[in-house]
Design a protein around this motif. Structure first.
Motif, PDB file in Angstrom:
ATOM      1  N   PRO A 168     -30.388   1.996  -7.479  1.00  0.00           N
ATOM      2  CA  PRO A 168     -29.249   1.251  -6.953  1.00  0.00           C
ATOM      3  C   PRO A 168     -28.258   2.195  -6.292  1.00  0.00           C
ATOM      4  CG  PRO A 168     -29.207   1.278  -9.361  1.00  0.00           C
ATOM      5  CD  PRO A 168     -30.387   2.063  -8.942  1.00  0.00           C
ATOM      6  N   ARG A 169     -27.673   1.740  -5.206  1.00  0.00           N
ATOM      7  CA  ARG A 169     -26.722   2.583  -4.482  1.00  0.00           C
ATOM      8  C   ARG A 169     -25.376   2.528  -5.208  1.00  0.00           C
ATOM      9  NH1 ARG A 169     -23.840   0.809  -0.020  1.00  0.00           N
ATOM     10  NH2 ARG A 169     -22.817   2.489   1.133  1.00  0.00           N
ATOM     11  N   ILE A 170     -24.843   3.703  -5.555  1.00  0.00           N
ATOM     12  CA  ILE A 170     -23.566   3.752  -6.266  1.00  0.00           C
ATOM     13  C   ILE A 170     -22.438   3.649  -5.236  1.00  0.00           C
ATOM     14  CG2 ILE A 170     -22.087   5.130  -7.765  1.00  0.00           C
ATOM     15  CD1 ILE A 170     -24.557   4.491  -9.259  1.00  0.00           C
ATOM     16  N   THR A 171     -21.651   2.629  -5.380  1.00  0.00           N
ATOM     17  CA  THR A 171     -20.546   2.443  -4.438  1.00  0.00           C
ATOM     18  C   THR A 171     -19.283   2.078  -5.204  1.00  0.00           C
ATOM     19  OG1 THR A 171     -21.003   0.099  -4.221  1.00  0.00           O
ATOM     20  CG2 THR A 171     -22.046   1.557  -2.610  1.00  0.00           C
ATOM     21  N   GLY A 172     -18.174   2.159  -4.506  1.00  0.00           N
ATOM     22  CA  GLY A 172     -16.926   1.650  -5.063  1.00  0.00           C
ATOM     23  C   GLY A 172     -16.974   0.130  -5.044  1.00  0.00           C
ATOM     24  N   TYR A 173     -15.964  -0.502  -5.624  1.00  0.00           N
ATOM     25  CA  TYR A 173     -16.017  -1.957  -5.766  1.00  0.00           C
ATOM     26  C   TYR A 173     -15.801  -2.678  -4.448  1.00  0.00           C
ATOM     27  CZ  TYR A 173     -11.095  -0.935  -6.080  1.00  0.00           C
ATOM     28  OH  TYR A 173      -9.849  -0.448  -5.837  1.00  0.00           O
ATOM     29  N   LEU A 174     -15.357  -1.967  -3.401  1.00  0.00           N
ATOM     30  CA  LEU A 174     -15.217  -2.596  -2.089  1.00  0.00           C
ATOM     31  C   LEU A 174     -16.309  -2.104  -1.141  1.00  0.00           C
ATOM     32  CD1 LEU A 174     -11.347  -2.535  -1.645  1.00  0.00           C
ATOM     33  CD2 LEU A 174     -12.780  -4.478  -2.209  1.00  0.00           C
ATOM     34  N   GLY A 175     -17.321  -1.451  -1.704  1.00  0.00           N
ATOM     35  CA  GLY A 175     -18.448  -1.016  -0.897  1.00  0.00           C
ATOM     36  C   GLY A 175     -18.297   0.402  -0.362  1.00  0.00           C
ATOM     37  N   GLY A 176     -17.112   1.003  -0.481  1.00  0.00           N
ATOM     38  CA  GLY A 176     -16.884   2.367  -0.022  1.00  0.00           C
ATOM     39  C   GLY A 176     -17.349   3.352  -1.070  1.00  0.00           C
ATOM     40  N   PRO A 177     -17.015   4.636  -0.899  1.00  0.00           N
ATOM     41  CA  PRO A 177     -17.441   5.619  -1.896  1.00  0.00           C
ATOM     42  C   PRO A 177     -16.767   5.385  -3.244  1.00  0.00           C
ATOM     43  CG  PRO A 177     -15.939   6.599  -0.311  1.00  0.00           C
ATOM     44  CD  PRO A 177     -16.240   5.231   0.184  1.00  0.00           C
ATOM     45  N   ALA A 178     -17.502   5.652  -4.332  1.00  0.00           N
ATOM     46  CA  ALA A 178     -16.933   5.475  -5.667  1.00  0.00           C
ATOM     47  C   ALA A 178     -15.838   6.509  -5.896  1.00  0.00           C
ATOM     48  CB  ALA A 178     -18.043   5.632  -6.697  1.00  0.00           C
ATOM     49  N   ARG A 179     -14.728   6.099  -6.410  1.00  0.00           N
ATOM     50  CA  ARG A 179     -13.627   7.025  -6.701  1.00  0.00           C
ATOM     51  C   ARG A 179     -12.798   6.458  -7.838  1.00  0.00           C
ATOM     52  NH1 ARG A 179      -9.957   6.852  -1.415  1.00  0.00           N
ATOM     53  NH2 ARG A 179     -11.729   8.012  -0.641  1.00  0.00           N
ATOM     54  N   ILE A 180     -12.043   7.328  -8.488  1.00  0.00           N
ATOM     55  CA  ILE A 180     -11.281   6.879  -9.652  1.00  0.00           C
ATOM     56  C   ILE A 180      -9.790   6.807  -9.341  1.00  0.00           C
ATOM     57  CG2 ILE A 180     -10.860   9.125 -10.792  1.00  0.00           C
ATOM     58  CD1 ILE A 180     -12.095   5.877 -12.454  1.00  0.00           C
ATOM     59  N   SER A 181      -9.377   7.479  -8.289  1.00  0.00           N
ATOM     60  CA  SER A 181      -7.957   7.454  -7.954  1.00  0.00           C
ATOM     61  C   SER A 181      -7.789   7.442  -6.440  1.00  0.00           C
ATOM     62  CB  SER A 181      -7.286   8.700  -8.545  1.00  0.00           C
ATOM     63  OG  SER A 181      -5.909   8.666  -8.287  1.00  0.00           O
ATOM     64  N   THR A 182      -6.746   6.788  -5.987  1.00  0.00           N
ATOM     65  CA  THR A 182      -6.463   6.766  -4.557  1.00  0.00           C
ATOM     66  C   THR A 182      -5.008   7.175  -4.356  1.00  0.00           C
ATOM     67  OG1 THR A 182      -5.745   4.488  -4.647  1.00  0.00           O
ATOM     68  CG2 THR A 182      -8.069   4.861  -4.151  1.00  0.00           C
ATOM     69  N   ARG A 183      -4.629   7.310  -3.083  1.00  0.00           N
ATOM     70  CA  ARG A 183      -3.233   7.657  -2.803  1.00  0.00           C
ATOM     71  C   ARG A 183      -2.318   6.543  -3.315  1.00  0.00           C
ATOM     72  NH1 ARG A 183      -1.895   9.800   3.111  1.00  0.00           N
ATOM     73  NH2 ARG A 183      -3.400  11.321   2.398  1.00  0.00           N
ATOM     74  N   PHE A 184      -2.772   5.287  -3.190  1.00  0.00           N
ATOM     75  CA  PHE A 184      -1.951   4.158  -3.658  1.00  0.00           C
ATOM     76  C   PHE A 184      -1.712   4.237  -5.167  1.00  0.00           C
ATOM     77  CE2 PHE A 184      -1.988  -0.114  -5.605  1.00  0.00           C
ATOM     78  CZ  PHE A 184      -0.749  -0.556  -5.154  1.00  0.00           C
ATOM     79  N   THR A 185      -2.793   4.450  -5.942  1.00  0.00           N
ATOM     80  CA  THR A 185      -2.605   4.484  -7.398  1.00  0.00           C
ATOM     81  C   THR A 185      -1.804   5.713  -7.832  1.00  0.00           C
ATOM     82  OG1 THR A 185      -4.802   5.461  -7.631  1.00  0.00           O
ATOM     83  CG2 THR A 185      -4.618   3.102  -8.036  1.00  0.00           C
ATOM     84  N   PHE A 186      -1.948   6.813  -7.074  1.00  0.00           N
ATOM     85  CA  PHE A 186      -1.151   8.006  -7.397  1.00  0.00           C
ATOM     86  C   PHE A 186       0.345   7.697  -7.261  1.00  0.00           C
ATOM     87  CE2 PHE A 186       1.214  11.723  -5.891  1.00  0.00           C
ATOM     88  CZ  PHE A 186       1.044  12.582  -6.964  1.00  0.00           C
ATOM     89  N   TRP A 187       0.733   7.116  -6.120  1.00  0.00           N
ATOM     90  CA  TRP A 187       2.151   6.839  -5.903  1.00  0.00           C
ATOM     91  C   TRP A 187       2.638   5.695  -6.773  1.00  0.00           C
ATOM     92  CZ3 TRP A 187       5.056  10.456  -4.416  1.00  0.00           C
ATOM     93  CH2 TRP A 187       4.589  11.424  -3.529  1.00  0.00           C
ATOM     94  N   LEU A 188       1.726   4.771  -7.090  1.00  0.00           N
ATOM     95  CA  LEU A 188       2.102   3.699  -8.031  1.00  0.00           C
ATOM     96  C   LEU A 188       2.417   4.305  -9.402  1.00  0.00           C
ATOM     97  CD1 LEU A 188       2.317   0.627  -8.628  1.00  0.00           C
ATOM     98  CD2 LEU A 188      -0.106   0.674  -9.250  1.00  0.00           C
ATOM     99  N   GLY A 189       1.591   5.267  -9.834  1.00  0.00           N
ATOM    100  CA  GLY A 189       1.827   5.936 -11.115  1.00  0.00           C
ATOM    101  C   GLY A 189       3.132   6.713 -11.122  1.00  0.00           C
TER     102      GLY A 189
END
Lengths: 45, 259
Positions: B13-34
């Motif tokens: 199975p192809r490992i992807t993020g939940y929107l089909g992009g690359p799998a990642r645990i943090s984004t710029r949005f979640t960083f600034w939200l934190g």
């Protein structure tokens, strides 16, 4: 006990619990990403 | 069935993020939200513990309102997301919603537990007791907490993932039925509770206390969003890694059989 003890207790428990949970989420996430990255079939390895 | 078609059946199975992009645990949005959430917590603590006035009746104990009430409303919101996700799983078999339901349940259990603990710490100086079994709001909140702990326990039991999701969805919907009961209990059983009606709507709060409480709601919502996004990503990656491991085991087994 004075009111301050109850107030600080409630605030302390809340902030410590949220901080602990947030840290565990980051650790779990990084562990998942490491499992993903370290897989032998992972593209780019 | 040819060996090629059997291999295709258990393809990696192809490992992807939940929107089909690359799998990642943090984004710029979640960083600034934190970061914003941390600043918000500091502001609420400064206002709530130092600037807001003590109550005429409760004294300094009223400062617990800034953690107790946002935790309670946050727990309701999280369990409502669990109910929505459970419904979508039962209706559409949506893995996205099932993962969201699980993430929200975990965050909701944390907040509901904090509601109970901070409520007990508020009850002792105000009512003279940590717990009162005759108080209908305390007991219904405890039931809500236990039902949602049950939801997480069902998730942890293991087994076929679709069956686990279905069983958990049923428990999630049962828990959601309890939310309006907890919320309206002080009105429906007014003579069987130590709780007062909503402090927010009765107009008795001082201006600065009201402002701090509203700020606490906003910061709590930001913290919940941050936690839910991160928990969702963990759940999504766990699901994909588990699928990949299962496919690998099946391919290895088929290769053994062929030799």
């Amino acid at each position: 006990m004075s009111h301050a003890c109850y107030v600080l207790g409630a605030w302390g428990v809340t902030l410590a619990s949220v901080a602990f949970y947030a840290v565990t989420l980051m650790i779990r996430g990084r562990r998942m990403m490491r499992r993903l990255r370290d897989h032998p079939d992972q593209p780019g390895r | 069935m040819t060996s090629e078609s059997a291999d295709a059946e258990v393809a990696e199975p192809r490992i992807t993020g939940y929107l089909g992009g690359p799998a990642r645990i943090s984004t710029r949005f979640t960083f600034w939200l934190g970061v914003s959430t941390l600043i918000g917590f500091a502001a609420v603590a400064a206002l709530g513990l130092l600037a807001a006035p003590a109550d005429d009746v409760q004294g300094d104990a009223v400062r617990i309102i800034f953690v107790h009430v946002p935790s309670a409303l946050g727990a309701y919101a999280a369990f409502a997301v669990t109910a929505a996700g459970s419904l979508m799983w039962l209706w559409r078999r949506s893995l996205w919603w099932d993962t969201a339901a699980h993430a929200a349940a975990e965050v909701g259990v944390l907040l509901c537990g904090l509601t109970l603990v901070t409520g007990m710490l508020w009850g002792r100086p105000t009512w003279g007791t940590y717990w009162e079994w005759g108080d209908v709001r305390l007991v219904t909140t405890l039931i809500l907490f236990l039902v949602m702990v049950g939801y997480l326990s069902v998730r942890a039991l293991g087994g076929d993932s679709a069956s686990v999701a279905t069983r958990a969805a049923v428990v999630g919907l049962i828990g959601a039925v309890n939310i309006p009961i907890v919320n309206r209990s002080v009105t429906w059983w007014a003579n069987r509770t130590l709780h007062q009606e909503s402090s927010l709507t009765d107009g008795k709060l001082e201006d600065l206390t009201l402002f701090t409480l509203v700020l606490a709601f906003v910061v709590c919502a930001m913290a919940i969003l941050w936690m839910m996004i991160h928990r969702f990503r963990v759940g999504w990656l766990e699901r994909q890694i588990s699928d990949r491991d299962l496919s690998e085991a099946l391919r290895a087994r088929r290769a053994e059989v062929r030799q």
